[in-house]
Design an enzyme around this catalytic site. Structure first.
Site, PDB file in Angstrom:
ATOM      1  CB  ILE A   2     -14.299  14.069 -76.929  1.00 39.29           C
ATOM      2  CG1 ILE A   2     -15.204  13.946 -75.694  1.00 39.29           C
ATOM      3  CG2 ILE A   2     -13.374  12.872 -77.067  1.00 39.29           C
ATOM      4  CD1 ILE A   2     -16.187  12.785 -75.775  1.00 39.29           C
ATOM      5  CG  PHE A   3     -10.174  18.318 -73.039  1.00 37.39           C
ATOM      6  CD1 PHE A   3      -9.054  17.547 -72.809  1.00 37.39           C
ATOM      7  CD2 PHE A   3     -10.351  19.481 -72.298  1.00 37.39           C
ATOM      8  CE1 PHE A   3      -8.118  17.908 -71.839  1.00 37.39           C
ATOM      9  CE2 PHE A   3      -9.417  19.854 -71.327  1.00 37.39           C
ATOM     10  CZ  PHE A   3      -8.295  19.062 -71.101  1.00 37.39           C
ATOM     11  CB  VAL A   4     -13.809  15.992 -69.307  1.00 37.96           C
ATOM     12  CG1 VAL A   4     -14.344  16.408 -67.933  1.00 37.96           C
ATOM     13  CG2 VAL A   4     -14.947  15.476 -70.178  1.00 37.96           C
ATOM     14  NE  ARG A  58      -9.364   8.281 -63.637  1.00 33.87           N
ATOM     15  CZ  ARG A  58      -9.135   7.227 -64.407  1.00 33.87           C
ATOM     16  NH1 ARG A  58     -10.090   6.327 -64.564  1.00 33.87           N
ATOM     17  NH2 ARG A  58      -7.974   7.072 -65.024  1.00 33.87           N
ATOM     18  N   GLY A  62     -17.496  12.142 -69.755  1.00 30.32           N
ATOM     19  CA  GLY A  62     -16.999  11.772 -71.076  1.00 30.32           C
ATOM     20  C   GLY A  62     -17.913  10.776 -71.757  1.00 30.32           C
ATOM     21  CG  ASN A  64      -5.045   8.580 -73.267  1.00 32.51           C
ATOM     22  OD1 ASN A  64      -5.241   8.034 -72.185  1.00 32.51           O
ATOM     23  ND2 ASN A  64      -5.578   9.748 -73.588  1.00 32.51           N
ATOM     24  CG  ASN A  99      -6.073   5.543 -67.849  1.00 36.20           C
ATOM     25  OD1 ASN A  99      -5.966   4.353 -67.549  1.00 36.20           O
ATOM     26  ND2 ASN A  99      -5.519   6.511 -67.142  1.00 36.20           N
ATOM     27  CE1 TYR A 106     -13.023   7.901 -76.098  1.00 37.26           C
ATOM     28  CE2 TYR A 106     -10.814   7.519 -76.927  1.00 37.26           C
ATOM     29  CZ  TYR A 106     -11.777   8.379 -76.460  1.00 37.26           C
ATOM     30  OH  TYR A 106     -11.500   9.720 -76.344  1.00 37.26           O
TER      31      TYR A 106
END
Length: 227
Positions: free
Chosen positions: A143-145, A151, A155, A182, A184, A189
């Protein structure tokens, strides 16, 4: 900080759509995977090609979504999107009036759907199975933006859509991995209600370590307990 000369600035209302990907999205999927590898400091493991992505994610005949490898694309549009069609998984509305957003890669990530849309992220997931629950689930491989669009709640939209689909299908869980540095992502999550399981470790056979097992099936077909 000055806006790059080639950047496209998004302001006011922006419409987001998470949709089923198709083969025309492969160039963007490939580029996004490479960006993710750079972010995770794992470019030495990057070996994806357009040809492999096309053949594995979009076989012919196509498989129903969420029954095999399923790729989802996040598109952003500066104008309202048409009514949701069969490929739409989720939608979201952003108001950038107070904080316009400069996307220096907007031209490179112009969506194949046209209409001024820009591709900003992706999800790849596929079914797994829990023997303890005796139910299938979904495993989120990626999963990637892209950086300019982070922000902004996108996501959360993407992960919520996958979790919602799993719940609708009567599945037992949604699982994914996160790098231990990671923080953040871990905080994000956990904020969504996910439980991070530090007592588990990933075991992997790949490359030469996997290839050495080719043709290693025992002959005779007799029953034998796992060793």
């Amino acid at each position: 900080m000055a806006t790059p000369a080639n950047a496209t600035t998004f302001s006011g209302e922006v419409w987001a759509e998470l949709r089923l990907a198709d083969a025309s999205d492969v160039p963007h999927i490939h580029a996004l995977i490479h960006q993710m590898a750079e972010f995770e400091l794992l470019t030495d493991l990057f070996a994806a090609t357009h040809e492999l992505l096309t053949s594995t994610l979009f076989p012919s005949p196509p498989r129903p979504p969420f029954t095999s490898f399923t790729a989802l694309i996040l598109d952003l549009s500066p104008s309202p999107l048409p009514a949701s069609g069969p490929s739409t998984i989720a939608s979201h509305h952003l108001d950038l009036s107070a904080s316009p957003l400069a996307d220096p890669e907007a031209a490179a990530f112009a969506s194949p759907r046209g209409g001024g849309r820009v591709t900003a992220g992706f999800v790849i997931c596929f079914p797994n199975y829990s023997t303890f629950l005796s139910k299938p689930g979904l495993y989120v491989e990626d999963i990637f933006v892209r950086a300019p669009w982070r922000r902004r709640g996108l996501g959360r939209m993407m992960l919520s859509a996958v979790a919602g689909k799993a719940a609708e299908l009567g599945m037992g869980r949604v699982e994914w991995c996160v790098l231990d540095w990671n923080k953040n992502a871990i905080d994000f999550y956990e904020g969504m209600g996910a439980e991070v399981l530090p007592q588990w470790r990933i075991c992997r056979l790949t490359g030469a370590a996997l290839d050495k097992y080719k043709g290693n099936q025992e002959e005779g077909g007799g029953s034998k307990a796992a060793e």
